[in-house]
Write a protein that holds these residues in place. Structure first.
Motif, PDB file in Angstrom:
ATOM      1  N   ASP B 298      -6.617  54.576  78.169  1.00 59.57           N
ATOM      2  CA  ASP B 298      -6.637  53.280  78.838  1.00 59.57           C
ATOM      3  C   ASP B 298      -5.699  52.298  78.152  1.00 59.57           C
ATOM      4  O   ASP B 298      -4.931  51.597  78.785  1.00 59.57           O
ATOM      5  CB  ASP B 298      -8.056  52.699  78.832  1.00 59.57           C
ATOM      6  CG  ASP B 298      -8.933  53.413  79.856  1.00 59.57           C
ATOM      7  OD1 ASP B 298      -8.360  54.166  80.672  1.00 59.57           O
ATOM      8  OD2 ASP B 298     -10.149  53.225  79.817  1.00 59.57           O
ATOM      9  N   GLU B 301      -2.200  52.998  78.894  1.00 63.65           N
ATOM     10  CA  GLU B 301      -1.826  52.623  80.261  1.00 63.65           C
ATOM     11  C   GLU B 301      -1.565  51.119  80.334  1.00 63.65           C
ATOM     12  O   GLU B 301      -0.560  50.676  80.889  1.00 63.65           O
ATOM     13  CB  GLU B 301      -2.957  53.027  81.207  1.00 63.65           C
ATOM     14  CG  GLU B 301      -2.524  53.038  82.666  1.00 63.65           C
ATOM     15  CD  GLU B 301      -3.728  53.140  83.578  1.00 63.65           C
ATOM     16  OE1 GLU B 301      -4.616  53.956  83.296  1.00 63.65           O
ATOM     17  OE2 GLU B 301      -3.761  52.380  84.549  1.00 63.65           O
ATOM     18  N   ILE B 302      -2.508  50.361  79.747  1.00 66.30           N
ATOM     19  CA  ILE B 302      -2.345  48.904  79.771  1.00 66.30           C
ATOM     20  C   ILE B 302      -1.074  48.497  79.050  1.00 66.30           C
ATOM     21  O   ILE B 302      -0.306  47.658  79.524  1.00 66.30           O
ATOM     22  CB  ILE B 302      -3.561  48.205  79.111  1.00 66.30           C
ATOM     23  CG1 ILE B 302      -4.817  48.489  79.929  1.00 66.30           C
ATOM     24  CG2 ILE B 302      -3.336  46.708  79.015  1.00 66.30           C
ATOM     25  CD1 ILE B 302      -6.098  48.106  79.237  1.00 66.30           C
ATOM     26  N   SER B 303      -0.857  49.108  77.900  1.00 65.21           N
ATOM     27  CA  SER B 303       0.305  48.679  77.121  1.00 65.21           C
ATOM     28  C   SER B 303       1.601  49.047  77.838  1.00 65.21           C
ATOM     29  O   SER B 303       2.589  48.306  77.766  1.00 65.21           O
ATOM     30  CB  SER B 303       0.267  49.233  75.705  1.00 65.21           C
ATOM     31  OG  SER B 303       0.563  50.601  75.725  1.00 65.21           O
ATOM     32  N   LEU B 305       1.942  49.070  81.035  1.00 63.44           N
ATOM     33  CA  LEU B 305       2.067  48.083  82.113  1.00 63.44           C
ATOM     34  C   LEU B 305       2.630  46.778  81.556  1.00 63.44           C
ATOM     35  O   LEU B 305       3.536  46.169  82.136  1.00 63.44           O
ATOM     36  CB  LEU B 305       0.690  47.845  82.746  1.00 63.44           C
ATOM     37  CG  LEU B 305       0.660  46.831  83.899  1.00 63.44           C
ATOM     38  CD1 LEU B 305       1.448  47.352  85.081  1.00 63.44           C
ATOM     39  CD2 LEU B 305      -0.777  46.536  84.316  1.00 63.44           C
ATOM     40  N   ILE B 306       2.083  46.368  80.421  1.00 71.20           N
ATOM     41  CA  ILE B 306       2.565  45.134  79.794  1.00 71.20           C
ATOM     42  C   ILE B 306       4.032  45.276  79.405  1.00 71.20           C
ATOM     43  O   ILE B 306       4.825  44.340  79.528  1.00 71.20           O
ATOM     44  CB  ILE B 306       1.678  44.776  78.578  1.00 71.20           C
ATOM     45  CG1 ILE B 306       0.338  44.255  79.110  1.00 71.20           C
ATOM     46  CG2 ILE B 306       2.348  43.723  77.683  1.00 71.20           C
ATOM     47  CD1 ILE B 306      -0.648  43.861  78.073  1.00 71.20           C
TER      48      ILE B 306
END
Lengths: 158, 641
Positions: B298, B301-303, B305-306
């Motif tokens: 997770d 994935e977030i990183s 996206l950022i």
């Protein structure tokens, strides 16, 4: 406590350089910072200590002692950086200690005696405030900076 | 009270509109000098002055209105064929436009508007040169000539109830339509509009030009415009095309449309925003680093996206700072015309690539240099018409300003077809000024001689002219361009002309840099200046005339100890090898001795306080991922020393 109704009083940030006390008009002061990592800028004028990262901005730091031609402190100090809002960019001043923020009424401010005024450049000394048995020299940080820029025109390589 | 606020808001509108009008007028005026018979150009100037007069009148700026009116008087005489727009008449009009320009600047900076009585007299005097007495007729608004043969169209514009100064908007609308069509009549007419009669709708009858639909679209997209109807005058209104602002859709970008759809933001705010983006870019690298080290899907994935969003924001913010080169070159035709006139030359200026966009900082920095180069072209490059004819050239000289995109740089070439740079003349001046001995000068390559032109205080022209002798030399051109990380090249051939090529980066806020360590502090070196890195053994360091040198594949390079350069005490170090960064600026190379090479990364360039500008060897700073500062080395000044 009764609200003080003093005629034309201003607030000053009081700081120490050795045994002497100085004051900056609080409206020029942006914030007070603890000493942090200062990056030296070699080849700049002597009293410029370097630059500091103040939330993503490069702020020039000036050593007040060096600026006033004083030697290094003899005792241990709680060194602080007083960041002021100069017209172009914030600039930090290193001082030995920030003691307090006080109201000083206009009545208690006297002009500087001439022999002393010539010693420190009289242009940026606004006056001397008497408070009990203390003497606080009120200085204009912006003026100090302006003079710094002028005196920066040192020897240049041809 | 509310009115006062409106005035402030409209002062801005006035400045923007007037600037645009003056630009059009100046261009047209330069064109008119070449084709004095071109009535379309006269009309353009007239329309521009009229727009300014109208807006100034409404804002109670009488002196501006009077000046514009005085120019109009001269223009009407020109339009009636009673005056020829050349010589003193042209001068008077140019002077008038200049005066209007300084008035607009005064409005912009909220200063008192200067009034130039002498100008009014100059204009009136120009009027007395009429070839035949003109009937004392007030000027008719631009293009109000009757031409009934072609069927006309009519437009009805309803302004919103909250429209603050409907008259200003109405004039803007008339002007917009005037760009593509001929306005025949309007109700209320321009005079009534100027006197601020109240009106609910503006009805304009016009002869539709080819592109009138573009104008209609732009008008429909303007703020304050509630509804717009347009159709053939002789058909019933019901059959007309109806447009409201929402339906207009994105209009073609023109100054007017841009005005309606843009927000003005101070450059300082954009700088602040860029600072934050810089921090974001740095934090992103740290986040990515941490995230990859963890076994957390997770988080990764977030990183990522950022990561993507940060890149988007970064490129968008950099994009916002871009402005077209036209902001600079737009003033050139007029400038060159004046220069040529003063110098008794005939010059044609061709500008290409004005739509190329550059960072605002870059544009600001190259304005002066480019103006200087143009002055040089006119003053030193282009010959007088007689000389040119003798040399078998057309009497009219040609100056070209051509901008083009080249990979990651913009190339701006300023060239003339003049006499070229005379190497012997440079030799003579160099000897005279003690920059070279006679034998040095005689043996100097043309490349070295041209390099002399960029030295402060060098000028081959014996007399200092009003325009070139303003203390801005070619050295300033080179300094400014190199400050931006660009370079200047010169190509010249005797008798055929000179070309100055300026290579500039599109943007300079974020650059690729090599990080090095010197005496415990980290410094950044722009990758553009880095040739390669090299490790030398102490024994490889040789001495030539008491200067340390090293060799790189046979090439002898001076070795500059950065500690020595910064005047840092050198502890007696006895390392057997040293790290060197081979750097280059223009054609000079050197090896910089540093303590450590730390690798390269993207950095956000931040400027230093003005108290530190001019510190030798340092051009700026950046903040690293750790929050500490790395100063940026100014390779050019290090190699120059």
């Amino acid at each position: 406590m009764m609200p003080m109704v003093e005629s034309e009083s201003k607030q000053y940030v009081v700081f120490k350089l050795g045994r002497e006390e100085y004051g900056f008009d609080v409206s020029t002061v942006r914030e007070i910072q603890s000493m942090d990592q200062i990056t030296a800028v070699h080849g700049s004028v002597g009293y410029v200590e370097g630059v500091m990262n103040l939330r993503g901005k490069l702020v020039t730091i000036i050593d007040m002692r060096k600026r006033f031609g004083m030697g290094p402190p003899t005792e241990k100090t709680e060194t602080k950086i007083v960041v002021i809002d100069a017209p172009d960019a914030p600039v930090g001043f290193i001082v030995d200690e920030v003691t307090e923020v006080i109201h000083i009424s206009k009545d208690s401010v006297e002009d500087v005696p001439t022999p002393i005024a010539s010693k420190i450049e009289s242009e940026y000394v606004l006056g001397i405030a008497k408070r009990d048995d203390r003497l606080i020299t009120l200085v204009d940080p912006i003026k100090i900076l302006d003079l710094s820029v002028g005196s920066e025109a040192g020897p240049r390589r041809s | 009270m509310a009115k006062e606020l409106d005035m402030k808001k409209y002062a801005r509108l006035f400045v923007t509109e007037s600037r645009e009008s003056l630009r059009v007028a100046n261009d047209a005026m330069v064109g008119l000098e070449k084709e004095p018979e071109n009535r379309e150009l006269v009309d353009q100037i007239f329309r521009s002055c009229h727009t300014i007069k109208g807006m100034a009148g409404m804002m109670n700026m009488q002196s501006v209105a009077d000046t514009a009116h005085a120019i109009e008087d001269v223009l009407s005489a020109v339009r009636e064929g009673e005056l020829s727009p050349t010589g003193a008449v042209a001068e008077a009009i140019f002077h008038g436009l200049d005066t209007l320009d300084s008035m607009v600047s005064a409005v912009e900076s909220s200063k008192e508007i200067p009034f130039d009585q002498g100008l009014i007299e100059q204009l009136q005097k120009a009027l007395t040169q009429k070839s035949k007495p003109a009937p004392e007729k007030k000027e008719a608004p631009a293009g109000k000539r009757k031409r009934v043969e072609t069927p006309t169209k009519t437009m009805v514009v309803r302004l919103g109830k909250r429209c603050a100064l409907p008259s200003a908007r109405a004039l803007v609308i008339l002007k917009e339509l005037g760009k593509t069509s001929v306005v025949i009549d309007s109700n209320p007419d321009e005079q009534e509009i100027e006197h601020e009669h109240m009106f609910e709708e503006l009805q304009i009858t016009f002869e539709a030009g080819e592109k009138f639909h573009d104008s209609v679209k732009r008008i429909a997209a303007m703020t304050d415009v509630d509804q717009l109807l347009v159709g053939d005058t002789d058909k019933p209104r019901e059959s007309w095309e109806k447009m409201s602002r929402q339906e207009a859709g994105p209009a073609a970008p023109t100054p007017d449309a841009a005005l309606a759809k843009t927000v003005r933001v101070g450059m300082d705010k954009l700088d602040d925003l860029l600072d934050d983006v810089g921090e974001l870019v740095i934090s992103r690298s740290r986040l990515l680093e941490k995230a990859t080290a963890q076994q957390d899907g997770d988080l990764q994935e977030i990183s990522s996206l950022i990561d993507k969003l940060t890149s988007n924001i970064q490129s968008k913010v950099l994009g916002i700072r871009m402005i077209p080169l036209d902001m600079v070159v737009g003033r050139f035709p007029r400038m060159v015309r004046d220069l040529a006139k003063n110098g008794g030359k005939e010059v044609e200026l061709v500008v290409e690539g004005g739509d190329i966009e550059l960072d605002r900082t870059v544009v600001d920095r190259i304005t002066e240099p480019m103006m200087h180069l143009l002055r040089n072209c006119v003053d030193h490059g282009i010959e007088t018409p007689e000389e040119r004819e003798k040399a078998g050239k057309k009497p009219k000289g040609l100056i070209r300003v051509v901008a083009s995109k080249q990979q990651d740089h913009v190339l701006i070439e300023v060239s003339d077809d003049g006499r070229g740079i005379d190497a012997d003349k440079i030799r003579a001046v160099a000897v005279k000024k003690g920059m070279m001995t006679e034998s040095e000068a005689a043996n100097a390559l043309s490349r070295d001689l041209i390099d002399l032109l960029f030295k402060p205080g060098f000028s081959t022209k014996t007399e200092v002219t009003e325009v070139s002798g303003r203390g801005v030399g070619l050295d300033v051109v080179r300094n400014n361009v190199e400050y931006l990380g660009g370079s200047v090249m010169v190509n010249t051939s005797k008798g055929a002309g000179t070309t100055f090529s300026l290579w500039l980066p599109f943007t300079l806020a974020i650059i690729e840099a090599m990080l090095v360590q010197i005496a415990g502090q980290t410094y950044a070196v722009p990758m553009g200046a880095v040739v390669e890195t090299h490790k030398y053994e102490r024994v490889e360091v040789k001495s030539v005339r008491e200067r340390e040198v090293v060799q790189l594949r046979g090439e002898v390079l001076p070795l500059i100890s950065m500690k020595g350069f910064f005047g840092i005490e050198k502890p007696a170090e006895k390392t057997s090898s040293l790290n060197a960064l081979i750097v280059q600026s223009r054609d000079r190379r050197a090896a910089l001795e540093v303590d450590e090479l730390l690798g390269h990364q993207q950095i956000v360039v931040k400027s230093l306080d003005r108290r530190l500008k001019g510190t030798r060897g340092i051009s700026g700073g950046t903040i690293l991922g750790t929050g500490s500062i790395a100063l940026i080395l100014d390779i050019d000044s290090i190699l120059g020393g």
